[in-house]
Design an enzyme around this catalytic site. Structure first.
Site, mmCIF file in Angstrom:
data_model
loop_
_atom_site.group_PDB
_atom_site.id
_atom_site.type_symbol
_atom_site.label_atom_id
_atom_site.label_comp_id
_atom_site.label_asym_id
_atom_site.label_seq_id
_atom_site.Cartn_x
_atom_site.Cartn_y
_atom_site.Cartn_z
ATOM 1 N N ARG A 150 0.803 -1.185 0.123
ATOM 2 C CA ARG A 150 0.094 0.060 -0.040
ATOM 3 C C ARG A 150 0.822 1.048 -0.227
ATOM 4 O O ARG A 150 1.935 1.432 0.887
ATOM 5 C CB ARG A 150 -1.084 0.042 1.307
ATOM 6 C CG ARG A 150 -1.486 1.156 1.517
ATOM 7 C CD ARG A 150 -2.486 1.514 0.407
ATOM 8 N NE ARG A 150 -3.569 2.737 0.696
ATOM 9 C CZ ARG A 150 -3.175 3.880 0.522
ATOM 10 N NH1 ARG A 150 -1.890 4.362 0.207
ATOM 11 N NH2 ARG A 150 -4.223 4.829 0.883
ATOM 12 N N GLU A 200 -11.404 4.419 -4.770
ATOM 13 C CA GLU A 200 -11.192 2.932 -4.758
ATOM 14 C C GLU A 200 -11.712 2.302 -6.209
ATOM 15 O O GLU A 200 -12.805 2.866 -6.784
ATOM 16 C CB GLU A 200 -12.329 2.473 -3.449
ATOM 17 C CG GLU A 200 -11.631 2.904 -2.269
ATOM 18 C CD GLU A 200 -10.435 2.184 -1.734
ATOM 19 O OE1 GLU A 200 -9.946 1.094 -2.227
ATOM 20 O OE2 GLU A 200 -9.804 2.799 -1.027
ATOM 21 N N ARG A 240 -1.422 -5.486 4.255
ATOM 22 C CA ARG A 240 -0.615 -4.975 3.015
ATOM 23 C C ARG A 240 0.481 -4.284 3.813
ATOM 24 O O ARG A 240 0.515 -3.530 4.867
ATOM 25 C CB ARG A 240 -1.444 -4.092 2.313
ATOM 26 C CG ARG A 240 -2.638 -4.472 1.474
ATOM 27 C CD ARG A 240 -3.316 -3.319 0.717
ATOM 28 N NE ARG A 240 -3.683 -2.564 1.643
ATOM 29 C CZ ARG A 240 -4.562 -1.460 1.300
ATOM 30 N NH1 ARG A 240 -4.974 -1.426 -0.181
ATOM 31 N NH2 ARG A 240 -5.032 -0.509 2.276
#
Length: 84
Positions: free
Chosen positions: A27, A35, A77
């Protein structure tokens, strides 16, 4: 500093990299894009453009990663600054 190859772009701020032994979901720190893969939600405005931009910028390229204070987010992540 170790380099990784970007092998996949999930959306404008999430990529997958490899060191040819292991793959990592990253990330990107310092940016937040609309998104495109949020469950039960429509694609947000300009989300596809953000994904396209990140793909053109990073896909197939070698990058360096830099850790900040936190190692991972709630989705497991790795949180990293990405340089190329």
């Amino acid at each position: 500093q170790k380099e990784y190859k970007v092998i996949k772009v999930f959306d404008g701020d999430t990529i997958e990299v490899t060191d040819s032994k292991y793959n990592y979901i990253i990330r990107l720190l310092g940016i937040d894009t609309p998104e495109t893969h949020k469950p039960n939600h429509p694609v947000e405005c300009f989300g596809e453009k953000a994904t396209e931009f990140t793909s053109k910028l990073l896909l197939g390229k070698k990058v360096k990663l830099k850790k900040d204070i936190e190692n991972k987010d709630k989705y497991d992540r790795l949180l990293r600054y990405v340089y190329h």
